[in-house]
Scaffold this motif. Sequence first.
Motif, PDB file in Angstrom:
ATOM      1  N   ALA A   6      31.195  11.688  -9.613  1.00 37.46           N
ATOM      2  CA  ALA A   6      31.126  11.742 -11.076  1.00 37.46           C
ATOM      3  C   ALA A   6      32.222  12.639 -11.651  1.00 37.46           C
ATOM      4  N   ARG A   7      32.474  13.756 -10.978  1.00 39.43           N
ATOM      5  CA  ARG A   7      33.545  14.642 -11.453  1.00 39.43           C
ATOM      6  C   ARG A   7      34.898  13.942 -11.367  1.00 39.43           C
ATOM      7  N   LYS A   8      35.109  13.216 -10.280  1.00 33.20           N
ATOM      8  CA  LYS A   8      36.380  12.503 -10.123  1.00 33.20           C
ATOM      9  C   LYS A   8      36.526  11.413 -11.181  1.00 33.20           C
ATOM     10  N   ALA A   9      35.442  10.707 -11.475  1.00 27.71           N
ATOM     11  CA  ALA A   9      35.494   9.652 -12.485  1.00 27.71           C
ATOM     12  C   ALA A   9      35.772  10.239 -13.863  1.00 27.71           C
ATOM     13  N   ALA A  10      35.130  11.350 -14.179  1.00 28.12           N
ATOM     14  CA  ALA A  10      35.352  11.986 -15.477  1.00 28.12           C
ATOM     15  C   ALA A  10      36.794  12.485 -15.598  1.00 28.12           C
TER      16      ALA A  10
ATOM     17  N   ALA B 159      38.744   3.182 -13.815  1.00 27.25           N
ATOM     18  CA  ALA B 159      37.766   2.122 -13.552  1.00 27.25           C
ATOM     19  C   ALA B 159      37.348   2.137 -12.075  1.00 27.25           C
ATOM     20  N   GLU B 160      38.293   2.360 -11.183  1.00 25.86           N
ATOM     21  CA  GLU B 160      37.973   2.411  -9.753  1.00 25.86           C
ATOM     22  C   GLU B 160      37.091   3.621  -9.434  1.00 25.86           C
ATOM     23  N   ALA B 161      37.394   4.751 -10.051  1.00 21.63           N
ATOM     24  CA  ALA B 161      36.581   5.953  -9.827  1.00 21.63           C
ATOM     25  C   ALA B 161      35.168   5.746 -10.363  1.00 21.63           C
TER      26      ALA B 161
ATOM     27  N   ALA C 156      31.690   8.347 -21.800  1.00 22.70           N
ATOM     28  CA  ALA C 156      30.686   7.783 -20.896  1.00 22.70           C
ATOM     29  C   ALA C 156      30.729   8.438 -19.521  1.00 22.70           C
ATOM     30  N   THR C 157      31.917   8.706 -19.018  1.00 17.70           N
ATOM     31  CA  THR C 157      32.013   9.338 -17.698  1.00 17.70           C
ATOM     32  C   THR C 157      31.575  10.805 -17.758  1.00 17.70           C
TER      33      THR C 157
END
Length: 217
Positions: A71-75, A108-110, A186-187
């Motif tokens: 989640a941290r990486k996606a954010a 998007a991949e994260a 959202a992230t």
Amino acid sequence: MAHQTFLLFPPHRVVRTLVAPIAIAMGAAAFAPAALAQDYTSPAQLSPSEGGAQRARDAAARTAHDAEKAARKAADAAQAAAQKSKVAAGKLSKALAEGIRRAAQKAAEAARRLEEKTAASSGKAVEETRDAARAAQEESTKAAAATREALARAEDSVQRAAQSGKEEAEKAAQATREALDKAEEATRNAARAAADLSRRTAEAMERTVRPADAGRK
């Protein structure tokens, strides 16, 4: 004149007197390891139900931690893409649009990996954390959808920058910025939900360990 020596104790009594303490000491030494062995219970000696419960708790903690990291990486990826789009505002070029598209793709991949991690965590959640796991999964699904939308807008922006006029290209770039802002939000929400899940799982583990420790005392 010959002197006679009188023994205070007969020889056989002396031998018995010396042997008895030695035998007692040897018996105590032999008993100590046995007593310690009786008090110690290795993990392999846990009952099937106890061992299964421990493995389930370990899996819940591991998957919750993995979801929090994802989640941290996606954010971070969504924030980077949104920032890149803002910096490029008012600067129309295919190269800039392509850079934004690549950043949106990474986001998007994260987010997709985050969705996978929260799904795994939800499947492994213990009873006390199922609601938090469900919330994290829902937020990650929203984040994945938002980043996919942002990527679609960024891809359209690349095409507009190459084939359309300035006005159309600017509209596409603006739509991309707005979509990336939504993806960033959202992230962030997903990251907060995943962090909450990880915290609640750690607390549940701690509550489980304390009664077990008290029972061994």
